[in-house]
Enzyme design. Structure first.
Site, PDB file in Angstrom:
ATOM      1  CB  SER B 212     159.655  95.653  30.250  1.00  0.00           C
ATOM      2  OG  SER B 212     159.720  96.848  29.485  1.00  0.00           O
ATOM      3  N   GLY B 217     155.692  92.605  35.287  1.00  0.00           N
ATOM      4  CA  GLY B 217     156.698  91.671  34.778  1.00  0.00           C
ATOM      5  C   GLY B 217     156.902  91.776  33.279  1.00  0.00           C
ATOM      6  N   GLY B 248     164.242  98.984  32.694  1.00  0.00           N
ATOM      7  CA  GLY B 248     164.314  98.379  31.360  1.00  0.00           C
ATOM      8  C   GLY B 248     165.753  98.145  30.930  1.00  0.00           C
ATOM      9  CG  ASP B 249     168.178 101.419  30.699  1.00  0.00           C
ATOM     10  OD1 ASP B 249     167.617 101.289  29.594  1.00  0.00           O
ATOM     11  OD2 ASP B 249     168.211 102.495  31.322  1.00  0.00           O
TER      12      ASP B 249
END
Lengths: 314, 314
Positions: B212, B217, B248-249
């Protein structure tokens, strides 16, 4: 005995890290906890000095249990409340310390009544009660007044170290001594001149006022019915570097001990003991943790404090 | 089902105040708490998306009890440990957010064994396990490897989002997907070029890597035994402003859901679903609290993400 009241105690949490970065994600290296709140600091200093002291105020929740465990060497007589005791978080890095104080839980009228009853049961003639620090959110003037009244009716002397309208309320309730710092005094009375601000508190009904002025020392004023007001000042010769948090609490501890030790009139006690309060304050600054005092520094400073009647311009 | 593992969860405490002053004493206006830790965020996003998800990891003490209560709508299967779960403290004022992350308690070997057993019992063929966030202090490589191994032996696919040596350990243990961000990938592999860093993780044994890159993107690489490595990239058209914590999660949640929904080979899934991970990340940025997603934003962004095979230079 000396009963120290902390209406809004705190579990003091300290985050240690090499370099805190504002606006960033910081990894805390170590976390330490101490029992906090200004009245708790007063009790810890008095305990360290070997005085008979008990600690009360409002305590609740897991944080309250933790505070109690951390303070196990002191006689504790808390009034238990349902809401958890607040936390303070101190962020300490190599350069600076930043403090974040949570507001703390509101306290019911019945809890204040239990505190008054506990105070009345605990103290009598010649005993001393101290009330220190912020009040719980939403506390009205009458709450502090009722505690001061309960102590007075039992023949105890009362030292109050708080701020804002509560300082004026304590004066009106006839506290023996008020111990604001110079900022708190100016904020509470609106007087820029410290002597004028202190006189305002005496006019409201306080018997005496001690104003702490950081490294500039302290001034004391006593109401002297009709006759010219009596004043003293004291300042340390040696400038002490360290953590000023807790310096005012050490001063309250010194003043409470002085009042407890002798029944003589307030003017005589302040004339003798103001220097002691300044010295014990300096001894608190020398220690990194609030509520501790450096006894060697205390002994050293005690001898060098310059105390005199009268006031310079402040 | 999807099992999200949070080895080092946290009770996230947020201090709100109008203006925080560094090096000063700050009065906190309001205090709020949420269940925290990256794997907990993954579980909350999946729960919000209506997926069958369960949440595990190591939990202890009063802070652990509080976290569990705050997460009551999610299926929780924690491995209980004696030491209290850590806190994180976020200081939020009008201008900025500053985060302080406590290190968290150390975890015994037997607790890790209990987590492996729990994982093996919970998952089977077609299920997905995610492991997210930091490891408890003193965690060795073998700990994470044993959890990845336990999940693999049961026929589950594993997505790991962590940093440092643990990222390499997860690769060696044969994780299905690794999801570092560009900073974590560079730090863990020492490669400045992202494709080279990702290839390093494939060489170590990971089946696939998704990197990421914040608003730039994501890129994805899949090991393709002998044949030229297969790659994809996807980026949002619309730049979303908000709170990147939890983005990110959300990506891990999207990837876990994609793996769970179909048994097809990893390359086909990434070719189809990398855009979805980018869109769900953007939908997380749009929400102020990590672990939440803006479903309208998700639907909108989903259509506008540009995904393509191959990689530009990074």
């Amino acid at each position: 005995m000396i009963l120290t009241i902390t209406p809004n105690p705190a579990l003091d949490v300290t985050y240690h890290l090499p370099r805190a970065q504002w606006g960033e994600v910081n990894r805390v290296e170590t976390v330490s906890e101490t029992a906090g709140g200004k009245g708790v600091n007063v009790a810890r200093v008095l305990h360290r000095l070997g005085e008979a002291v008990a600690c009360t105020g409002f305590l609740g929740g897991d944080t309250g249990d933790r505070l109690r465990a951390l303070l196990s060497d002191v006689d504790q007589r808390w009034v238990l409340i349902p809401s958890p005791t607040r936390r303070t978080t101190a962020v300490v890095d190599a350069d600076t310390t930043t403090l974040f104080n949570e507001p703390g839980p509101a306290v019911s009228e019945s809890a204040w009544e239990r505190l008054c009853a506990l105070t009345a049961d605990a103290v009598g003639d010649g005993d001393v009660v101290t009330v220190s620090g912020s009040m719980p959110p939403g506390t009205g003037d009458e709450a502090l007044a009722s505690v001061v009244g309960a102590a007075r009716r039992r023949g105890a002397r009362i030292v109050v170290d708080t701020s804002g309208p509560h300082l004026l309320a304590a004066a009106r309730a006839g506290a023996t001594l008020l111990k604001p710092n110079h900022h708190e005094l100016r904020a509470a009375t609106g007087c820029d001149d410290l002597a004028a601000g202190a006189q305002r508190l005496l006019d409201e009904g306080a018997a005496g006022v001690v104003v702490s002025r950081a490294e500039a020392g302290m001034i004391a004023l006593v109401a002297d019915s009709g006759r010219p007001q009596r004043t003293w000042q004291a300042r340390p010769v040696e400038l002490v570097h360290g953590n000023p948090t807790g310096a005012g609490d050490a001063a309250v501890a010194a003043l409470a001990r002085a009042l407890h030790r002798n029944e003589r009139p307030l003017p005589d006690i302040l004339a003798e003991q103001l220097a002691d309060a300044v010295a014990l304050s300096a001894a608190a600054v020398a220690r990194p943790v609030a509520g501790e005092v450096d006894l060697d520094m205390y002994a050293r400073t005690r001898a060098s404090v310059v105390a005199s009647p009268g006031l310079d311009q402040h």
